[in-house]
Design a protein around this motif. Structure first.
Motif, PDB file in Angstrom:
ATOM      1  N   THR A 310       1.085  -1.102  -0.353  1.00 19.31           N
ATOM      2  CA  THR A 310      -0.406   0.300   0.422  1.00 19.31           C
ATOM      3  C   THR A 310       0.793   0.978   0.116  1.00 19.31           C
ATOM      4  O   THR A 310       0.787   2.321  -0.616  1.00 19.31           O
ATOM      5  N   PHE A 311       1.683   1.072   0.755  1.00 15.44           N
ATOM      6  CA  PHE A 311       2.474   2.368   1.332  1.00 15.44           C
ATOM      7  C   PHE A 311       3.536   2.103  -0.374  1.00 15.44           C
ATOM      8  O   PHE A 311       3.566   3.673  -0.733  1.00 15.44           O
ATOM      9  N   ALA A 312       3.553   2.229  -1.354  1.00 13.37           N
ATOM     10  CA  ALA A 312       4.816   1.688  -1.913  1.00 13.37           C
ATOM     11  C   ALA A 312       4.041   2.532  -3.262  1.00 13.37           C
ATOM     12  O   ALA A 312       4.210   2.773  -4.339  1.00 13.37           O
ATOM     13  N   LYS A 313       2.365   1.739  -3.683  1.00 11.87           N
ATOM     14  CA  LYS A 313       1.850   2.032  -3.966  1.00 11.87           C
ATOM     15  C   LYS A 313       1.670   3.739  -4.081  1.00 11.87           C
ATOM     16  O   LYS A 313       1.221   4.043  -4.663  1.00 11.87           O
ATOM     17  N   GLY A 314       1.247   4.229  -3.047  1.00 16.07           N
ATOM     18  CA  GLY A 314       1.157   5.721  -2.743  1.00 16.07           C
ATOM     19  C   GLY A 314       2.258   6.759  -3.154  1.00 16.07           C
ATOM     20  O   GLY A 314       1.935   7.667  -3.284  1.00 16.07           O
ATOM     21  N   ALA A 315       3.417   5.633  -2.260  1.00 20.17           N
ATOM     22  CA  ALA A 315       4.831   6.734  -3.184  1.00 20.17           C
ATOM     23  C   ALA A 315       4.496   7.105  -4.808  1.00 20.17           C
ATOM     24  O   ALA A 315       4.500   8.005  -5.466  1.00 20.17           O
ATOM     25  N   GLY A 316       4.502   5.677  -5.312  1.00 21.26           N
ATOM     26  CA  GLY A 316       5.238   5.614  -6.609  1.00 21.26           C
ATOM     27  C   GLY A 316       6.414   6.407  -7.010  1.00 21.26           C
ATOM     28  O   GLY A 316       7.001   6.260  -6.743  1.00 21.26           O
ATOM     29  N   GLU A 317       5.914   7.520  -8.183  1.00 22.97           N
ATOM     30  CA  GLU A 317       7.202   8.403  -8.183  1.00 22.97           C
ATOM     31  C   GLU A 317       6.744   9.624  -7.649  1.00 22.97           C
ATOM     32  O   GLU A 317       7.760  10.581  -7.876  1.00 22.97           O
ATOM     33  N   LYS A 318       5.725   9.711  -6.833  1.00 23.50           N
ATOM     34  CA  LYS A 318       6.211  11.090  -6.413  1.00 23.50           C
ATOM     35  C   LYS A 318       7.237  11.031  -4.842  1.00 23.50           C
ATOM     36  O   LYS A 318       7.475  12.122  -5.336  1.00 23.50           O
ATOM     37  N   TRP A 319       6.888  10.095  -4.654  1.00 22.58           N
ATOM     38  CA  TRP A 319       8.350  10.245  -3.257  1.00 22.58           C
ATOM     39  C   TRP A 319       8.725   8.997  -3.033  1.00 22.58           C
ATOM     40  O   TRP A 319       8.179   7.669  -3.371  1.00 22.58           O
ATOM     41  N   LYS A 320       9.631   8.863  -2.291  1.00 28.06           N
ATOM     42  CA  LYS A 320      10.726   7.230  -1.956  1.00 28.06           C
ATOM     43  C   LYS A 320      10.527   7.097  -0.741  1.00 28.06           C
ATOM     44  O   LYS A 320      10.588   7.522   0.381  1.00 28.06           O
ATOM     45  N   LEU A 321      10.011   5.620  -0.799  1.00 29.27           N
ATOM     46  CA  LEU A 321       9.460   5.375   0.225  1.00 29.27           C
ATOM     47  C   LEU A 321      11.053   5.091   0.772  1.00 29.27           C
ATOM     48  O   LEU A 321      11.885   3.856   0.179  1.00 29.27           O
ATOM     49  N   GLY A 322      11.065   5.074   2.480  1.00 29.38           N
ATOM     50  CA  GLY A 322      12.090   4.291   3.489  1.00 29.38           C
ATOM     51  C   GLY A 322      11.759   3.514   3.922  1.00 29.38           C
ATOM     52  O   GLY A 322      10.704   3.489   4.273  1.00 29.38           O
ATOM     53  N   ALA A 323      12.457   2.285   4.451  1.00 28.54           N
ATOM     54  CA  ALA A 323      12.538   1.407   5.708  1.00 28.54           C
ATOM     55  C   ALA A 323      13.430   1.009   6.538  1.00 28.54           C
ATOM     56  O   ALA A 323      14.782   1.357   6.466  1.00 28.54           O
ATOM     57  N   ALA A 324      12.821   1.835   8.015  1.00 27.92           N
ATOM     58  CA  ALA A 324      14.117   0.724   8.897  1.00 27.92           C
ATOM     59  C   ALA A 324      14.061   0.266  10.188  1.00 27.92           C
ATOM     60  O   ALA A 324      12.568  -0.349   9.873  1.00 27.92           O
ATOM     61  N   ALA A 325      14.429  -0.516  10.729  1.00 25.72           N
ATOM     62  CA  ALA A 325      14.209  -1.110  11.680  1.00 25.72           C
ATOM     63  C   ALA A 325      13.709  -0.019  12.485  1.00 25.72           C
ATOM     64  O   ALA A 325      13.180   1.095  13.105  1.00 25.72           O
ATOM     65  N   MET A 326      12.790  -1.612  14.030  1.00 27.64           N
ATOM     66  CA  MET A 326      11.920  -0.728  14.628  1.00 27.64           C
ATOM     67  C   MET A 326      13.125   0.671  15.506  1.00 27.64           C
ATOM     68  O   MET A 326      14.176   0.055  16.206  1.00 27.64           O
ATOM     69  N   PRO A 327      12.548   1.563  16.281  1.00 29.70           N
ATOM     70  CA  PRO A 327      13.244   2.121  17.193  1.00 29.70           C
ATOM     71  C   PRO A 327      13.888   1.428  18.072  1.00 29.70           C
ATOM     72  O   PRO A 327      12.327   0.624  18.740  1.00 29.70           O
ATOM     73  N   GLY A 328      14.635   1.945  18.858  1.00 36.57           N
ATOM     74  CA  GLY A 328      14.954   1.474  20.673  1.00 36.57           C
ATOM     75  C   GLY A 328      14.417   2.619  22.066  1.00 36.57           C
ATOM     76  O   GLY A 328      14.338   3.849  20.689  1.00 36.57           O
ATOM     77  N   PHE A 329      14.976   2.501  22.769  1.00 41.10           N
ATOM     78  CA  PHE A 329      14.870   3.305  23.980  1.00 41.10           C
ATOM     79  C   PHE A 329      16.001   3.677  24.406  1.00 41.10           C
ATOM     80  O   PHE A 329      17.189   3.249  24.220  1.00 41.10           O
ATOM     81  N   GLU A 330      16.306   5.213  24.450  1.00 38.51           N
ATOM     82  CA  GLU A 330      18.672   5.883  24.366  1.00 38.51           C
ATOM     83  C   GLU A 330      18.187   4.460  25.533  1.00 38.51           C
ATOM     84  O   GLU A 330      18.540   4.108  26.675  1.00 38.51           O
ATOM     85  N   GLY A 331      19.765   3.807  25.110  1.00 34.33           N
ATOM     86  CA  GLY A 331      20.798   2.798  26.080  1.00 34.33           C
ATOM     87  C   GLY A 331      20.213   1.293  26.162  1.00 34.33           C
ATOM     88  O   GLY A 331      21.033   0.643  26.487  1.00 34.33           O
ATOM     89  N   LYS A 332      18.800   1.058  25.126  1.00 35.27           N
ATOM     90  CA  LYS A 332      18.174  -0.624  25.777  1.00 35.27           C
ATOM     91  C   LYS A 332      17.918  -0.864  23.957  1.00 35.27           C
ATOM     92  O   LYS A 332      17.651   0.042  23.129  1.00 35.27           O
ATOM     93  N   PRO A 333      18.777  -2.349  23.686  1.00 34.75           N
ATOM     94  CA  PRO A 333      18.104  -2.814  22.304  1.00 34.75           C
ATOM     95  C   PRO A 333      16.729  -2.732  22.320  1.00 34.75           C
ATOM     96  O   PRO A 333      15.841  -3.041  23.122  1.00 34.75           O
ATOM     97  N   ALA A 334      16.087  -2.522  21.030  1.00 34.56           N
ATOM     98  CA  ALA A 334      14.753  -2.467  20.365  1.00 34.56           C
ATOM     99  C   ALA A 334      14.551  -4.217  21.005  1.00 34.56           C
ATOM    100  O   ALA A 334      15.797  -5.019  20.551  1.00 34.56           O
ATOM    101  N   VAL A 335      13.657  -4.879  20.897  1.00 39.99           N
ATOM    102  CA  VAL A 335      12.739  -5.922  21.094  1.00 39.99           C
ATOM    103  C   VAL A 335      11.794  -6.372  19.916  1.00 39.99           C
ATOM    104  O   VAL A 335      10.294  -6.002  20.533  1.00 39.99           O
ATOM    105  N   PRO A 336      11.977  -6.466  18.881  1.00 40.45           N
ATOM    106  CA  PRO A 336      10.519  -6.782  18.194  1.00 40.45           C
ATOM    107  C   PRO A 336       9.815  -8.099  18.351  1.00 40.45           C
ATOM    108  O   PRO A 336      10.698  -9.289  18.796  1.00 40.45           O
ATOM    109  N   THR A 337       8.616  -7.592  17.955  1.00 36.85           N
ATOM    110  CA  THR A 337       7.756  -9.040  18.548  1.00 36.85           C
ATOM    111  C   THR A 337       7.081  -9.147  16.762  1.00 36.85           C
ATOM    112  O   THR A 337       7.398  -8.287  16.115  1.00 36.85           O
ATOM    113  N   ASN A 338       6.116 -10.315  16.919  1.00 36.48           N
ATOM    114  CA  ASN A 338       6.242 -10.783  15.707  1.00 36.48           C
ATOM    115  C   ASN A 338       4.656 -10.160  15.532  1.00 36.48           C
ATOM    116  O   ASN A 338       3.835 -10.810  16.206  1.00 36.48           O
TER     117      ASN A 338
END
Length: 464
Positions: A310-338
């Protein structure tokens, strides 16, 4: 997901729900009230030319666009490979805008008249209830543990190690993990540049997210960031990731005591509330936030990869979609869940049980995951496919959004299901309190404490 999305947005958010569901509690659970199901008889192999008809219920068939199209394609491919097995595909009964919310009630309704679907796609957050109340069949008994493990090993590429036990309960496999994601920070590279931010260096902490969001708001007039983990509609898969990233838990490790009013959890809710109060996060429904991001009117969103298309289709040629890992809290590792869902068997007749297993093995095969990953965006749980030039490597090389999701899979923790028959009231009640604090300004500590005391009475044995 609050008021729900229509069209592709709804489907993707739904997929998030599916991605939504957890199993941390499932693996080796020994919480009080977790009964060990009686073994079931082994389903014999189908005879040559033996005709069987089964019903497959999945909320993906209730979504327009890529979801229904992709799953219809998979069922068509299964028919070609297994011409003697006829599969009737259906969405859950019910009229909810988000069919994923109808899964349990639909199954219960059909079970009450003795006609459950043979194979059902259910969220990981329903695992406890699915095994202990709805009595999904243990696959280790139904086809043999060696056969189940052989399927996980694959014809060429095995399941990711952390994925293969997500449908286990007390040492047995009840559900084969099917589709899921980890929380991804999607961002609008054009808005980053307009705000003087570097898209090559996306925020890695929530303090950085808040700072970048305010810069986007001030310099572009667009909204900054939305964290789609904080409402009843979003369920709690992603909220659990935020809490675990701050060293907390929403329920004790043995699942006998609610802990979502503990300081580590209150700190998370307070931080998210501050983003709303400071103007870094818009006070929006999920539908509004998802659609705003797809239009290019929101700088960042923490979301499931189910919405990536959905996001890639919305971006199309108008803007570039970027992606990164989930942010964490200062000094602590991020712990992703599924997030996500597994496939369970409820068939009564031996022939249908064996046919159900054949469908599950096909839908979790290398062929199926190649189709699902490329056409929807879910993680290919057979991760070796992304290194195979004849499979997903070309797609993976052209897909910059995949890498952070795969990296998070390697250190992911399972989404933990709430215990007992009142699990939905407990989960939804907790998220109502979170939503009230974050978006309606209620005091986090007192709101969470009051709700925890109320919901503790719904735990098995009234513990809390």
């Amino acid at each position: 997901m609050r008021p729900f999305l229509s069209t592709a947005c709804a489907a993707s958010a739904l997929a998030l729900t599916m991605l939504t569901a957890a199993c941390g509690a499932g693996v080796g659970s020994t919480a009080p009230g977790d009964g060990q199901a009686a073994p079931v008889s082994k389903a014999p192999e189908l005879g040559a030319g033996e005709k069987v008809s089964i019903v497959f219920e999945s909320y993906n068939f209730g979504q327009a666009g890529a979801w229904t199209d992709t799953f219809n394609e998979l069922i068509g491919a299964f028919h070609k490979a297994h011409p003697d097995i006829t599969v009737t595909a259906q969405k859950p009964q019910g009229n909810s805008a988000n069919p994923a919310t109808d899964t349990i009630s639909s199954l219960q309704s059909q079970m009450s008249v003795g006609k459950p679907p043979d194979v059902v796609q259910l969220g990981f957050s329903d695992l406890d209830f699915t095994v202990n109340q709805l009595k999904a069949l243990p696959l280790d008994d139904l086809v043999g543990k060696d056969v189940v493990q052989k399927n996980f090993d694959g014809a060429k590429y095995p399941f990711a190690e952390r994925a293969r036990t997500l449908g286990d309960w007390n040492g047995k496999t009840y559900g084969v993990p099917f589709v899921f994601s980890t929380p991804m920070l999607y961002f609008n590279s054009a808005l980053f540049e307009q705000a003087g931010l570097d898209p090559a260096k996306p925020p890695a902490t929530w303090a950085e997210v808040a700072e970048a969001a305010k810069a986007i708001k001030e310099k572009t007039g667009k909204d900054g960031a939305y964290v789609d983990c904080l409402t009843k509609a979003a369920k709690d898969w992603c909220f659990q990731a935020l809490v675990r990233s701050n060293g907390g838990r929403v329920i004790s490790e043995d699942r006998t005591k609610l802990t979502f009013a503990e300081p580590q959890v209150t700190e998370v809710v307070t931080a998210m509330q501050a983003m709303v109060k400071d103007g870094a996060m818009p006070n929006r429904t999920q539908m509004q936030a998802v659609e705003a991001f797809a239009r290019g009117d929101l700088g960042m969103i923490l979301e499931s990869s189910a919405l990536q298309g959905t996001f890639a289709k919305g971006a199309g040629e108008k803007w570039k979609l970027g992606a990164a890992a989930m942010p964490g809290f200062e000094g602590k590792p991020a712990v992703p869940t599924n997030s996500g869902a597994a496939l369970f068997v409820f068939a009564k007749e031996p022939a249908k049980q064996r046919a159900a297993w054949e469908l599950i093995t096909f839908l979790t095969s290398e062929q199926a995951y190649t189709t699902i990953a490329t056409k929807i965006g879910y993680l290919p749980l057979r991760t070796g496919l992304v290194d195979d030039p004849a499979a997903l490597k070309p797609w993976a090389d052209a897909n910059p959004y995949l890498k952070p999701n795969l990296e998070q899979l390697a250190r992911m923790e399972p989404w933990v299901s709430m215990p007992g028959p009142n699990y939905l009231q407990i989960r939804d009640g907790m998220m109502e309190a979170v939503e009230s604090a974050v978006f309606q300004g209620a005091d986090p500590a007192s709101t969470l404490t009051a709700k925890q005391g109320e919901l503790a009475k719904l735990l098995p044995g009234g513990r809390g």
